[in-house]
Design a protein around this motif. Structure first.
Motif, PDB file in Angstrom:
ATOM      1  N   ILE A 243       0.865  -1.184   0.000  1.00 17.48           N
ATOM      2  CA  ILE A 243       0.000   0.000   0.000  1.00 17.48           C
ATOM      3  C   ILE A 243       0.894   1.223   0.000  1.00 17.48           C
ATOM      4  O   ILE A 243       1.790   1.346   0.842  1.00 17.48           O
ATOM      5  CB  ILE A 243      -0.938   0.043   1.225  1.00 17.48           C
ATOM      6  N   THR A 244       0.675   2.114  -0.960  1.00 18.84           N
ATOM      7  CA  THR A 244       1.319   3.433  -0.940  1.00 18.84           C
ATOM      8  C   THR A 244       0.204   4.478  -0.972  1.00 18.84           C
ATOM      9  O   THR A 244      -0.729   4.371  -1.765  1.00 18.84           O
ATOM     10  CB  THR A 244       2.274   3.639  -2.127  1.00 18.84           C
ATOM     11  N   SER A 245       0.316   5.497  -0.100  1.00 23.24           N
ATOM     12  CA  SER A 245      -0.773   6.459   0.018  1.00 23.24           C
ATOM     13  C   SER A 245      -0.284   7.829   0.435  1.00 23.24           C
ATOM     14  O   SER A 245       0.607   7.959   1.284  1.00 23.24           O
ATOM     15  CB  SER A 245      -1.806   5.961   1.044  1.00 23.24           C
ATOM     16  N   PHE A 246      -0.862   8.866  -0.184  1.00 27.33           N
ATOM     17  CA  PHE A 246      -0.749  10.242   0.280  1.00 27.33           C
ATOM     18  C   PHE A 246      -2.064  10.709   0.914  1.00 27.33           C
ATOM     19  O   PHE A 246      -2.290  11.904   1.077  1.00 27.33           O
ATOM     20  CB  PHE A 246      -0.415  11.180  -0.880  1.00 27.33           C
ATOM     21  N   ASP A 247      -2.925   9.760   1.298  1.00 28.98           N
ATOM     22  CA  ASP A 247      -4.262  10.095   1.780  1.00 28.98           C
ATOM     23  C   ASP A 247      -4.489   9.720   3.233  1.00 28.98           C
ATOM     24  O   ASP A 247      -5.608   9.827   3.737  1.00 28.98           O
ATOM     25  CB  ASP A 247      -5.317   9.382   0.912  1.00 28.98           C
ATOM     26  N   VAL A 248      -3.448   9.290   3.939  1.00 29.59           N
ATOM     27  CA  VAL A 248      -3.586   8.763   5.296  1.00 29.59           C
ATOM     28  C   VAL A 248      -2.956   9.736   6.288  1.00 29.59           C
ATOM     29  O   VAL A 248      -1.786  10.098   6.169  1.00 29.59           O
ATOM     30  CB  VAL A 248      -2.901   7.375   5.403  1.00 29.59           C
ATOM     31  N   TRP A 249      -3.740  10.151   7.292  1.00 31.96           N
ATOM     32  CA  TRP A 249      -3.221  11.082   8.295  1.00 31.96           C
ATOM     33  C   TRP A 249      -2.274  10.412   9.266  1.00 31.96           C
ATOM     34  O   TRP A 249      -1.276  10.992   9.693  1.00 31.96           O
ATOM     35  CB  TRP A 249      -4.377  11.744   9.042  1.00 31.96           C
ATOM     36  N   SER A 250      -2.587   9.178   9.662  1.00 34.26           N
ATOM     37  CA  SER A 250      -1.702   8.463  10.581  1.00 34.26           C
ATOM     38  C   SER A 250      -1.987   6.973  10.477  1.00 34.26           C
ATOM     39  O   SER A 250      -3.076   6.560  10.068  1.00 34.26           O
ATOM     40  CB  SER A 250      -1.899   8.933  12.032  1.00 34.26           C
ATOM     41  N   ALA A 251      -0.990   6.159  10.837  1.00 35.97           N
ATOM     42  CA  ALA A 251      -1.131   4.701  10.779  1.00 35.97           C
ATOM     43  C   ALA A 251      -0.103   4.085  11.707  1.00 35.97           C
ATOM     44  O   ALA A 251       0.873   4.733  12.096  1.00 35.97           O
ATOM     45  CB  ALA A 251      -0.936   4.203   9.352  1.00 35.97           C
ATOM     46  N   ASN A 252      -0.305   2.829  12.047  1.00 35.82           N
ATOM     47  CA  ASN A 252       0.633   2.075  12.879  1.00 35.82           C
ATOM     48  C   ASN A 252       0.975   0.787  12.140  1.00 35.82           C
ATOM     49  O   ASN A 252       0.539  -0.297  12.499  1.00 35.82           O
ATOM     50  CB  ASN A 252       0.016   1.804  14.244  1.00 35.82           C
ATOM     51  N   LEU A 253       1.777   0.947  11.073  1.00 33.60           N
ATOM     52  CA  LEU A 253       2.083  -0.161  10.182  1.00 33.60           C
ATOM     53  C   LEU A 253       3.597  -0.361  10.100  1.00 33.60           C
ATOM     54  O   LEU A 253       4.371   0.580  10.251  1.00 33.60           O
ATOM     55  CB  LEU A 253       1.560   0.139   8.769  1.00 33.60           C
ATOM     56  N   PRO A 254       4.038  -1.601   9.815  1.00 36.02           N
ATOM     57  CA  PRO A 254       5.470  -1.801   9.541  1.00 36.02           C
ATOM     58  C   PRO A 254       5.830  -1.200   8.188  1.00 36.02           C
ATOM     59  O   PRO A 254       4.939  -0.860   7.402  1.00 36.02           O
ATOM     60  CB  PRO A 254       5.601  -3.328   9.517  1.00 36.02           C
ATOM     61  N   ARG A 255       7.110  -1.033   7.914  1.00 32.33           N
ATOM     62  CA  ARG A 255       7.553  -0.599   6.575  1.00 32.33           C
ATOM     63  C   ARG A 255       7.505  -1.788   5.624  1.00 32.33           C
ATOM     64  O   ARG A 255       6.753  -1.806   4.671  1.00 32.33           O
ATOM     65  CB  ARG A 255       8.971  -0.015   6.639  1.00 32.33           C
ATOM     66  N   ILE A 256       8.372  -2.777   5.893  1.00 32.68           N
ATOM     67  CA  ILE A 256       8.398  -4.015   5.109  1.00 32.68           C
ATOM     68  C   ILE A 256       8.588  -5.178   6.074  1.00 32.68           C
ATOM     69  O   ILE A 256       9.408  -5.117   6.989  1.00 32.68           O
ATOM     70  CB  ILE A 256       9.554  -4.022   4.081  1.00 32.68           C
ATOM     71  N   GLU A 257       7.821  -6.231   5.878  1.00 34.54           N
ATOM     72  CA  GLU A 257       8.068  -7.499   6.570  1.00 34.54           C
ATOM     73  C   GLU A 257       8.104  -8.612   5.541  1.00 34.54           C
ATOM     74  O   GLU A 257       7.339  -8.607   4.570  1.00 34.54           O
ATOM     75  CB  GLU A 257       6.984  -7.775   7.623  1.00 34.54           C
ATOM     76  N   ILE A 258       9.004  -9.565   5.764  1.00 37.51           N
ATOM     77  CA  ILE A 258       9.115 -10.732   4.891  1.00 37.51           C
ATOM     78  C   ILE A 258       8.899 -11.972   5.746  1.00 37.51           C
ATOM     79  O   ILE A 258       9.511 -12.131   6.805  1.00 37.51           O
ATOM     80  CB  ILE A 258      10.478 -10.771   4.183  1.00 37.51           C
ATOM     81  N   TYR A 259       7.993 -12.815   5.290  1.00 43.03           N
ATOM     82  CA  TYR A 259       7.584 -13.998   6.049  1.00 43.03           C
ATOM     83  C   TYR A 259       8.118 -15.249   5.344  1.00 43.03           C
ATOM     84  O   TYR A 259       7.825 -15.494   4.171  1.00 43.03           O
ATOM     85  CB  TYR A 259       6.066 -14.043   6.155  1.00 43.03           C
ATOM     86  N   GLY A 260       8.930 -16.011   6.067  1.00 46.96           N
ATOM     87  CA  GLY A 260       9.532 -17.197   5.493  1.00 46.96           C
ATOM     88  C   GLY A 260       8.988 -18.469   6.097  1.00 46.96           C
ATOM     89  O   GLY A 260       8.227 -18.452   7.078  1.00 46.96           O
ATOM     90  N   SER A 261       9.410 -19.584   5.548  1.00 45.56           N
ATOM     91  CA  SER A 261       8.945 -20.889   6.020  1.00 45.56           C
ATOM     92  C   SER A 261       9.453 -21.207   7.417  1.00 45.56           C
ATOM     93  O   SER A 261       8.898 -22.074   8.102  1.00 45.56           O
ATOM     94  CB  SER A 261       9.397 -21.980   5.046  1.00 45.56           C
ATOM     95  N   GLU A 262      10.491 -20.469   7.886  1.00 41.41           N
ATOM     96  CA  GLU A 262      11.051 -20.752   9.209  1.00 41.41           C
ATOM     97  C   GLU A 262      11.159 -19.523  10.100  1.00 41.41           C
ATOM     98  O   GLU A 262      11.790 -19.571  11.168  1.00 41.41           O
ATOM     99  CB  GLU A 262      12.441 -21.391   9.049  1.00 41.41           C
ATOM    100  N   GLY A 263      10.537 -18.417   9.688  1.00 38.54           N
ATOM    101  CA  GLY A 263      10.593 -17.233  10.531  1.00 38.54           C
ATOM    102  C   GLY A 263      10.194 -15.987   9.769  1.00 38.54           C
ATOM    103  O   GLY A 263       9.869 -16.036   8.577  1.00 38.54           O
ATOM    104  N   SER A 264      10.199 -14.851  10.472  1.00 38.54           N
ATOM    105  CA  SER A 264       9.785 -13.577   9.905  1.00 38.54           C
ATOM    106  C   SER A 264      10.887 -12.539  10.090  1.00 38.54           C
ATOM    107  O   SER A 264      11.609 -12.552  11.095  1.00 38.54           O
ATOM    108  CB  SER A 264       8.496 -13.080  10.578  1.00 38.54           C
TER     109      SER A 264
END
Length: 368
Positions: A243-264
């Motif tokens: 998600i990329t947005s210039f329409d959101v006043w505030s959020a509590n989101l990670p930047r990037i997460e990568i989920y693998g078969s043995e961990g995150s």
């Protein structure tokens, strides 16, 4: 060390860090000229960073000693300046995005190939300590096989702080073309190229009001989507959400997460060069911060130019290359095309994952 001589076109907001790093930090580079449509702006930057010559764009492109032109113009001028530089026989490194249409991007690459010249493109933040550490963790198998990823860049736009923000809301701007390259380049460097995308996109506020100086009160007509939610199928089978947005006043989101078969893996802001890098492997009760394995944790913009200079002298591939930049452009335009058509877009392009940086590099160097 032999120096590769550089000329910088575009002396606006982003040029300061490029001039600083290219003229003072990376030993392979020598900045010999800078140019801008407003000559006084080029003269001010030349004085600030002790650059020998401030001149017009035409004079810079005609200078026979310049090997690489660094193109820091606004996005709608990227293709025009890149093509002019290539036609003048110069290798070119351009700020993101490569161009604002696939047709322009392909023309840049085709001319470069025909003339035997190199094309490089920002972002080069994936050279940084944070993303290089993440790359090593993935390559060393710490999270197993990557199966999914998420990426979020949400804010309320740039008109409250940027001195000249109109171009962010024109075609070739918006949150996807402005910030998407950081996130997509990071994901491609970590996971690999993308084969299919779909998305939904909208313009939430058709008109914006500048509240920064010197254009306080000026109205901006919004011409490109400002909220884009996309899905990516990577060639290796992983599925990504962005998600990329210039329409959101505030959020509590990670930047990037990568989920693998043995961990995150929690990846740091791809618009920066540092950390933190967090990992939580299968069976762990909490996240652990991983010490950074590489250097270049501070603002190292221009490192991609230096890497291209090494490639120019040695013949090895450069990491922030035109093929990856074109793939990112194809993905970004693919999101908008998919939203408009209500379908998936199959990528017409691909690229290789750029090689990781070696461990133990001294600051200012990129090859062992």
């Amino acid at each position: 060390m032999k120096k590769v001589k550089v000329g910088i076109v575009g002396c606006g907001n982003i040029s300061g860090i490029y001039l600083k790093n290219c003229s003072q930090r990376f030993e392979i580079l020598e900045v010999v000229a800078c140019a801008d449509l407003i000559l006084e702006r080029a003269q001010a930057r030349a004085k600030e960073f002790n650059i020998p010559k401030a001149c017009s764009v035409e004079e810079l492109l005609a200078d026979p000693e310049i090997d690489i032109v660094v193109n820091l113009t606004v996005p709608k001028a990227h293709a025009q300046v890149c093509i002019a530089a290539l036609e003048a026989g110069k290798n070119v490194y351009v700020e993101k995005p490569l161009a604002i249409t696939r047709e322009e991007g392909k023309r840049i690459l085709d001319i470069a190939k025909a003339k035997g010249l190199l094309v490089g493109c920002a972002p080069d933040t994936f050279f940084g300590a944070g993303l290089q550490t993440c790359r090593k963790l993935i390559d060393d198998g710490w999270i197993g096989e990557p199966v999914a990823a998420t990426a979020f860049m949400v804010c309320h736009g740039h008109e409250s702080w940027h001195p000249d923000p109109e171009f962010y809301y024109q075609v070739g701007g918006g949150p996807m073309f402005d910030m998407g390259p950081y996130y997509l380049t990071a994901l491609i460097s970590l996971i690999g190229p993308i084969k299919r995308v779909t998305a939904s996109a909208r313009i939430t506020f058709p008109e914006r009001t500048i509240t920064s100086q010197p254009k306080y009160g000026t109205k901006i007509k919004v011409e490109t989507p400002t909220h884009i939610a996309g899905v990516m199928d990577f060639e290796n089978g992983a599925v990504g959400t962005i998600i990329t947005s210039f329409d959101v006043w505030s959020a509590n989101l990670p930047r990037i997460e990568i989920y693998g078969s043995e961990g995150s893996l929690s990846v740091p802001d791809p618009n920066t060069f540092g950390g933190p890098v967090l990992i939580r492997r299968q069976g762990a009760s909490e996240w652990s911060e991983i010490p950074l394995t590489h250097g270049y944790a501070d603002n190292s913009r221009g490192i991609g130019v230096a890497d291209m200079a090494y490639a120019l002298l040695s013949g090895r591939p450069h990491r922030a290359n035109g093929e990856m930049a074109y793939h990112v452009l194809d993905v970004m335009q693919g999101f908008l095309d998919a939203s408009q058509s209500g379908s998936h877009y199959i990528l017409s392009s691909s690229c290789s994952r750029p090689e990781p940086l070696p461990l133990g590099l001294r600051d200012g160097l990129l090859d062992e």
